[in-house]
Structures are given as C-alpha cells and as structure tokens.
Scaffold this active site. Sequence first.
Site, PDB file in Angstrom:
ATOM      1  N   ASP A 127       0.809  -1.222   0.000  1.00  0.00           N
ATOM      2  CA  ASP A 127       0.000   0.000   0.000  1.00  0.00           C
ATOM      3  C   ASP A 127       0.843   1.272   0.000  1.00  0.00           C
ATOM      4  O   ASP A 127       2.056   1.229   0.213  1.00  0.00           O
ATOM      5  CB  ASP A 127      -0.955  -0.010   1.208  1.00  0.00           C
TER       6      ASP A 127
ATOM      7  N   ASP B  27      -7.365  -2.294  14.325  1.00  0.00           N
ATOM      8  CA  ASP B  27      -8.773  -2.565  14.003  1.00  0.00           C
ATOM      9  C   ASP B  27      -8.924  -3.821  13.129  1.00  0.00           C
ATOM     10  O   ASP B  27      -9.989  -4.081  12.583  1.00  0.00           O
ATOM     11  CB  ASP B  27      -9.413  -1.352  13.304  1.00  0.00           C
TER      12      ASP B  27
ATOM     13  N   HIS C   1      -7.182  -4.462  10.314  1.00  0.00           N
ATOM     14  CA  HIS C   1      -6.969  -4.294   8.871  1.00  0.00           C
ATOM     15  C   HIS C   1      -5.705  -5.000   8.377  1.00  0.00           C
ATOM     16  O   HIS C   1      -4.741  -5.174   9.119  1.00  0.00           O
ATOM     17  CB  HIS C   1      -7.006  -2.820   8.437  1.00  0.00           C
TER      18      HIS C   1
ATOM     19  N   GLU D  56      -9.561  -1.653   5.351  1.00  0.00           N
ATOM     20  CA  GLU D  56     -10.219  -1.353   6.621  1.00  0.00           C
ATOM     21  C   GLU D  56     -11.425  -2.280   6.821  1.00  0.00           C
ATOM     22  O   GLU D  56     -11.918  -2.875   5.857  1.00  0.00           O
ATOM     23  CB  GLU D  56     -10.674   0.111   6.622  1.00  0.00           C
TER      24      GLU D  56
HETATM   25  C1  GLP Z   1      -0.435   0.400   8.501  1.00  0.00           C
HETATM   26  C2  GLP Z   1      -0.068  -0.425   7.272  1.00  0.00           C
HETATM   27  C3  GLP Z   1      -0.328  -1.893   7.504  1.00  0.00           C
HETATM   28  C4  GLP Z   1       0.283  -2.303   8.833  1.00  0.00           C
HETATM   29  C5  GLP Z   1      -0.418  -1.582   9.950  1.00  0.00           C
HETATM   30  C6  GLP Z   1       0.142  -1.920  11.326  1.00  0.00           C
HETATM   31  O1  GLP Z   1      -1.727   0.862   8.503  1.00  0.00           O
HETATM   32  N1  GLP Z   1      -0.747  -0.017   6.104  1.00  0.00           N
HETATM   33  O2  GLP Z   1       0.227  -2.642   6.433  1.00  0.00           O
HETATM   34  O3  GLP Z   1       0.169  -3.680   8.998  1.00  0.00           O
HETATM   35  O4  GLP Z   1      -0.263  -0.194   9.742  1.00  0.00           O
HETATM   36  O5  GLP Z   1       1.158  -1.021  11.636  1.00  0.00           O
HETATM   37  P1  GLP Z   1       2.239  -1.204  12.769  1.00  0.00           P
HETATM   38  O6  GLP Z   1       3.082  -2.335  12.352  1.00  0.00           O
HETATM   39  O7  GLP Z   1       3.004   0.083  12.776  1.00  0.00           O
HETATM   40  O8  GLP Z   1       1.500  -1.449  14.015  1.00  0.00           O
END
Ligand code: GLP
Length: 261
Positions: free
Chosen positions: A67, A136, A138, A143
Amino acid sequence: MEIIILPTAAEASEVAARLIARQVREKPSSVLGLATGSTPCKLYQLLARMHREDGLDFSKATTFNLDEYVNLDPTHPASYHQFMEENFFSHVNLRRESVHIPDGMVADVPAHCAEYERAIRKAGGIDLQILGLGSDGHLGFNEPGSSLASRTRIKTLTERTRSDNARFFTGAQEVPHHVITMGLGTIMESRMCLLLAFGKAKAEAVAASVEGPVTASVPGSLLQFHPQAKVLLDAESASSLRRAEYYQGVYQNKPSWQTDL
Ligand code: GLP
C-alpha cells in the site's frame, strides 16, 4: 493457520526472517509481498544482515508493496516509498526495476490499480506475502468492511488508523485520508501469507482474526481461509487467545521433518 507464539517480537522476527531466507534461497526469483509499519522493521534488519553477512541474494527477486498514501510525495518521510528505502531497499541488492510500490501521486488511480494487479500476475503471482495487522484488524489498508474479494484500489482510512499512524507524521491532521492498497482478494492469492503482530495493542485484533468468525468487519480473519498462513506473535499480542497453550504445544512438538525454523 499456523500460530507461532514466541516470548518476544525479536524472536518472532527471527523466525520470519528464516522463513523468508529459505524462500529466497529455494527460489531466487521469488516474488515477495512487502509490508510497512513498525512491526516488520526488525525483520527487515535481520534480512539486511543475512544479505551482508551470509550472502542472502535478492538480485533475482521481485517485490510488491501492499500500500501507499494517496497524494503524499514519495520523498515525504512518512511515505511508504521512503520507509522501504530506509528500512530495506538501501540495505539489500534488489534490482530497482524489480521493486513495486503503488504510486499515490498518479492522476488516474483506477488505471494504476489495474496495472498493479496486471504486474503482479505478470510476475507469476506473489510467493510469500508479509503482513502486519492494524489495531482494528486491517490488512494492508483494507479497513473493516472491505470486500473479502477486493482488488488493488483506493480506500478511505478510518479515524482510528489515521490516529494510529499519526506518529509517523507531524500530527494527526497531516495523515492522508486516502490510500491505495492491494485488495483482500489480491492478498489471498499469495501462495503463503506471513502475518506478524506484536504488542498488547494488537491482542484483540489477533484474537478476532485467529479465533473469531470470518467477517469483513475483521479483515485479518479472512486468513482463516488461506491454505498457507502463518501467524507470528509475541507473548503480548497472543495474550487474548483462548487456545494459546495448544498452539504453543503444536509448535514445540512438531514432527522432526517439520521443524525447519
Ligand atoms: C499500517 C499499514 C499496515 C500495517 C499496519 C500496522 O496501517 N498499512 O500494512 O500492517 O499499519 O502497523 P504497525 O506495524 O506500525 O502497528
């Protein structure tokens, strides 16, 4: 689903690094799906060290990131282009033309998303997809409520995700509302999924993804339908799992021909 619980995030990241290294050694032309966020940082450090010290060779590999933010310049410090450059690409020998990240600056987003899907197919599909998990539930930036069959497309972030990710920006207001993300259908076509989730803040999302019903309200739960999904957890992110002891027993008592990690 294989649930692997290690005491610390560092130990779980080492297992993930060994799995990816094995994939790349067995198939040098592997197509890897890459994730951003705090969770995979240690994993990228370990892979960079394996490249430096053990000659792990990425020169024939291809990568596709999950993404990117829309309308955020790729040179912005919080862009996923910058993240990948700093945390991984500048430390290994991937060829620049083999690296793909959605372009959040394009004028025609739907055409770009369709092209991203075509590029994944042309590369032969993703062999191993690294995933983090939003608080959440995702996956990528899919989402809650995302179609379980979705493809790469534009999505609008929830306020929860915008506030979770505000730490990478100068403030919550600066976090874009829109993103381009691989879809859940795209992710599910990967031959293997490796989900990493660490820390107490992920415990509920992990429990809902692993032991809850499969629902678009918890995108991570879709992995229950994936034939080759491994979930790597630390003690804190595993703390709300009802069957944690069972998963630990399975991992510790694997038949010798399966203990390759
Ligand atoms: C972002 C990314 C996801 C990731 C998520 C968790 O939103 N787009 O791919 O898995 O955050 O982030 P973190 O690893 O910083 O908790």
